[in-house]
Design an enzyme around this catalytic site. Structure first.
Site, PDB file in Angstrom:
ATOM      1  CE  LYS A  33      -1.647   1.640   4.004  1.00 61.82           C
ATOM      2  NZ  LYS A  33      -1.333   3.030   4.358  1.00 61.82           N
ATOM      3  CG  ASN A  34       2.291   2.672   3.558  1.00 58.54           C
ATOM      4  OD1 ASN A  34       1.151   3.058   3.299  1.00 58.54           O
ATOM      5  ND2 ASN A  34       2.676   2.349   4.766  1.00 58.54           N
ATOM      6  CB  CYS A 127      -5.007  10.389  10.841  1.00 61.77           C
ATOM      7  SG  CYS A 127      -3.540   9.490  11.330  1.00 61.77           S
ATOM      8  NE  ARG A 132       0.787  10.506   9.962  1.00 64.31           N
ATOM      9  CZ  ARG A 132       0.290   9.472   9.271  1.00 64.31           C
ATOM     10  NH1 ARG A 132      -0.877   8.980   9.616  1.00 64.31           N
ATOM     11  NH2 ARG A 132       0.908   8.945   8.257  1.00 64.31           N
ATOM     12  CG  ASP A 320       3.201   1.315   9.483  1.00 66.12           C
ATOM     13  OD1 ASP A 320       3.508   1.489   8.299  1.00 66.12           O
ATOM     14  OD2 ASP A 320       2.951   2.247  10.268  1.00 66.12           O
ATOM     15  NE  ARG A 412      -6.873   4.564   5.325  1.00 69.09           N
ATOM     16  CZ  ARG A 412      -5.834   4.784   6.159  1.00 69.09           C
ATOM     17  NH1 ARG A 412      -5.984   4.697   7.457  1.00 69.09           N
ATOM     18  NH2 ARG A 412      -4.645   5.070   5.651  1.00 69.09           N
TER      19      ARG A 412
HETATM   20  C1  EPZ Z   1       4.481   6.787   6.194  1.00 72.38           C
HETATM   21  O1  EPZ Z   1       3.761   7.880   6.756  1.00 72.38           O
HETATM   22  C2  EPZ Z   1       3.466   5.640   6.096  1.00 72.38           C
HETATM   23  N1  EPZ Z   1       2.355   6.051   5.270  1.00 72.38           N
HETATM   24  C3  EPZ Z   1       2.952   5.287   7.493  1.00 72.38           C
HETATM   25  O2  EPZ Z   1       2.106   4.142   7.384  1.00 72.38           O
HETATM   26  C4  EPZ Z   1       4.121   4.907   8.376  1.00 72.38           C
HETATM   27  O3  EPZ Z   1       3.660   4.692   9.680  1.00 72.38           O
HETATM   28  C5  EPZ Z   1       5.163   6.053   8.385  1.00 72.38           C
HETATM   29  O4  EPZ Z   1       5.564   6.383   7.048  1.00 72.38           O
HETATM   30  C6  EPZ Z   1       6.411   5.670   9.163  1.00 72.38           C
HETATM   31  O5  EPZ Z   1       6.968   4.519   8.675  1.00 72.38           O
HETATM   32  C7  EPZ Z   1       2.493   6.044   3.929  1.00 72.38           C
HETATM   33  O6  EPZ Z   1       3.522   5.751   3.360  1.00 72.38           O
HETATM   34  C8  EPZ Z   1       1.289   6.416   3.135  1.00 72.38           C
HETATM   35  P1  EPZ Z   1       6.642  10.124   8.334  1.00 72.38           P
HETATM   36  P2  EPZ Z   1       4.384   9.365   6.756  1.00 72.38           P
HETATM   37  O7  EPZ Z   1       6.592  11.367   7.548  1.00 72.38           O
HETATM   38  O8  EPZ Z   1       5.140   9.572   5.513  1.00 72.38           O
HETATM   39  C9  EPZ Z   1       6.781  13.496  11.690  1.00 72.38           C
HETATM   40  C10 EPZ Z   1       0.217   2.799   7.775  1.00 72.38           C
HETATM   41  O9  EPZ Z   1      -0.213   2.282   8.815  1.00 72.38           O
HETATM   42  N2  EPZ Z   1       6.780  14.481  10.580  1.00 72.38           N
HETATM   43  O10 EPZ Z   1       7.854   9.289   8.243  1.00 72.38           O
HETATM   44  O11 EPZ Z   1       3.322  10.290   7.087  1.00 72.38           O
HETATM   45  C11 EPZ Z   1       5.419  12.817  11.853  1.00 72.38           C
HETATM   46  O12 EPZ Z   1       4.520  13.570  12.579  1.00 72.38           O
HETATM   47  C12 EPZ Z   1       0.734   4.247   7.770  1.00 72.38           C
HETATM   48  O13 EPZ Z   1       0.274   2.209   6.684  1.00 72.38           O
HETATM   49  C13 EPZ Z   1       6.954  15.820  10.865  1.00 72.38           C
HETATM   50  O14 EPZ Z   1       7.119  16.204  12.018  1.00 72.38           O
HETATM   51  O15 EPZ Z   1       5.377   9.216   8.006  1.00 72.38           O
HETATM   52  C14 EPZ Z   1       5.773  11.529  12.540  1.00 72.38           C
HETATM   53  O16 EPZ Z   1       5.849  11.716  13.903  1.00 72.38           O
HETATM   54  C15 EPZ Z   1       0.475   4.947   9.056  1.00 72.38           C
HETATM   55  N3  EPZ Z   1       6.920  16.699   9.825  1.00 72.38           N
HETATM   56  C16 EPZ Z   1       7.143  11.211  11.965  1.00 72.38           C
HETATM   57  O17 EPZ Z   1       7.654  12.412  11.392  1.00 72.38           O
HETATM   58  C17 EPZ Z   1       6.727  16.307   8.517  1.00 72.38           C
HETATM   59  O18 EPZ Z   1       6.703  17.138   7.605  1.00 72.38           O
HETATM   60  C18 EPZ Z   1       7.125  10.111  10.910  1.00 72.38           C
HETATM   61  O19 EPZ Z   1       6.325  10.500   9.859  1.00 72.38           O
HETATM   62  C19 EPZ Z   1       6.560  14.934   8.261  1.00 72.38           C
HETATM   63  C20 EPZ Z   1       6.586  14.034   9.308  1.00 72.38           C
END
Ligand code: EPZ
Length: 446
Positions: A33-34, A127, A132, A320, A412
């Site tokens: 998915k991701n 969410c 996020r 995850d 989802r």
């Molecule tokens: C991706 O989300 C995945 N989603 C998530 O999977 C997964 O949990 C996550 O990576 C971590 O592995 C998709 O790929 C669609 P991040 P993403 O940006 O890209 C902070 C699932 O269950 N952050 O690495 O949103 C954020 O708040 C989903 O399939 C900032 O502060 O994750 C978080 O604490 C859930 N500022 C941390 O970084 C930003 O601009 C990690 O987020 C971006 C992120």
């Protein structure tokens, strides 16, 4: 493409699981998915048609397909093959009502800006697992020469001054965010000059995106390490690409096998994508055999012990799989400490597991799990995608029947999970909330 808004029936459907059934056989793992989500957004970079194979059939895929259609991409999807014709993008504004339902839709910001020089994408908003924010995405696009203002909940990005293209830059990420790395990398593929992303995310999905972009003619080095170098090119061309197997779905099935003390095999998988999970399983006494480069098998284990888990960016333990792994630890001998380091609100499954007889105490982002001899079936509520999967796994091991609500979350991210589990011999049934379930007869095994 089917309607993305789940129908009233779907919204009120539940899963009934009759636990303590041994599983056996083989399960086929779907595309990730991701990865599929961001590859679909990446198709905007190409001024022709891209064909994606091994695309999972999921609610989120349908939703991002609708967002791309609204931007003018011609989308056709059948049997895991997706054709995305982005030759005539008509819109730079992503529709609010669709974006607000899917965080990943923010992935269109980088490609739109790179392709059209302008992008208007609503803020994805928080969410159930956390705020996020997208500040790292925005900072990266600004570093590449975009002027970005956020107004009325929409991120407006456009090329600064009278530039014709984005310009390469050195970008240090304060946190190795998956989404920010992917958005910046996509934008940089069509920028003028070289971009270096430092402290980049190293997730397999980032590598899959880089490989897809390279198949379209992009020049990218270092994906999978914390330093990615992109040399921009004037345009990208059509390609065909197959999405990498879903390591999180595979991890979930490994845990389903472990918690039911069963032997099941899984393929296609990339074992290296699961190294932290396999290491933690073997640490607690659950053996996983690598039978072939793309095939693994979990072996039956009578008793397993507690351990400590801390979620980290790849190659650390994946956030995850934190909830599904916790379900297993509820039945371990001894105590475990689970620390969620990535998302501030990703322990909501704890209360539901305790409803099933687990003994878990929460202290901020730490869960202390005291192993119990058994779980008992109960009506439980899934609050997010992986929490719902954790409840399904707990239900497979519990005495009696568990009823899982919140399938709009589960659907989802899991492609046909109950059919796959039934194929392994699980007693599981989707039904309308109001229906009185009757335990199914012995299920057919694959
Ligand atoms: C991706 O989300 C995945 N989603 C998530 O999977 C997964 O949990 C996550 O990576 C971590 O592995 C998709 O790929 C669609 P991040 P993403 O940006 O890209 C902070 C699932 O269950 N952050 O690495 O949103 C954020 O708040 C989903 O399939 C900032 O502060 O994750 C978080 O604490 C859930 N500022 C941390 O970084 C930003 O601009 C990690 O987020 C971006 C992120």
């Amino acid at each position: 493409m089917s309607n993305s808004h789940s129908s009233p029936e779907e919204r009120h459907s539940v899963l009934h699981i009759w636990g303590r059934q041994p599983l056996s056989g083989h399960v086929t793992i779907s595309g990730a998915k991701n990865s599929a989500l961001v590859l679909m957004a990446g198709s905007i970079l190409c001024s022709g048609t891209c064909r994606l194979r091994n695309v999972p059939s999921l609610l989120d895929i349908t939703r991002i397909g609708e967002i791309l259609s609204a931007l003018g991409v011609k989308v056709s999807h059948s049997q895991g093959i997706l054709d995305l014709d982005a030759s005539e993008i008509t819109q730079s504004k992503a529709p609010y009502d669709l974006v607000s339902q899917l965080r990943a839709s923010f992935f269109v910001a980088g490609p739109l800006l790179a392709r059209l020089g302008v992008a208007q994408v609503p803020l994805p908003g928080g969410c159930s697992i956390g705020d996020r924010p997208v500040d790292l995405h925005v900072k990266g696009l600004q570093a590449l020469g975009a002027e970005v203002i956020i107004e009325h909940g929409v991120v407006h990005a456009r090329l600064r001054g009278n530039r014709k293209r984005l310009t390469g830059a050195r970008i240090y990420l304060d946190f190795p965010s998956v989404g920010a790395t992917e958005n910046i990398m996509m934008a940089a593929t069509l920028a003028e000059g070289e971009t270096i992303i430092e402290n980049a995310a190293q997730e397999p999905e980032v590598v899959d995106l880089a490989n897809f972009c390279r198949a379209m003619g992009a020049q990218i080095r270092g994906a999978g390490t914390n330093r990615i170098v992109i040399n921009g090119v004037p345009q990208l061309h059509e390609t065909e690409y197959s999405v990498v197997p879903d390591r999180i779905e595979a991890g979930t099935f490994l845990l389903a096998g472990a918690i039911t003390r069963s032997e099941i095999s899984l393929s296609p998988v990339v074992p290296d994508h699961l190294s932290a999970t396999i290491a933690k399983l073997s640490e607690i006494g659950v053996k996983v055999a690598i039978d072939a480069p793309d095939r693994i098998r979990v072996l039956p284990t009578e008793q397993f012990r507690g351990t400590d888990i801390e979620t980290l960016p790849f190659p650390g333990f994946p956030t995850d799989l934190q909830a599904p792994f916790m379900s297993l630890l509820t039945l371990a001998e001894g105590d475990s400490m689970v620390t969620e380091k990535l998302f501030e609100n990703r322990l909501q499954h704890v209360a539901e597991l305790n409803r099933m007889g687990a003994d878990i105490r929460l202290k901020g982002n730490i869960a202390i799990v005291r192993g119990v001899p058994q779980l008992s079936g109960a009506p439980v509520q899934g609050t997010d995608l992986r929490a719902s999967a954790a409840l399904v796994i707990a239900g497979l091991a519990a005495n009696g029947m568990t009823t899982v609500r919140g399938l709009n979350h589960l659907d989802r991210g899991y492609d046909n999970i109950e059919a796959k589990l039934r194929g392994l011999g699980a007693k599981i049934q989707r039904a309308q909330e109001a229906e009185i379930p009757a335990a199914p007869a012995e299920s057919k095994r694959s």
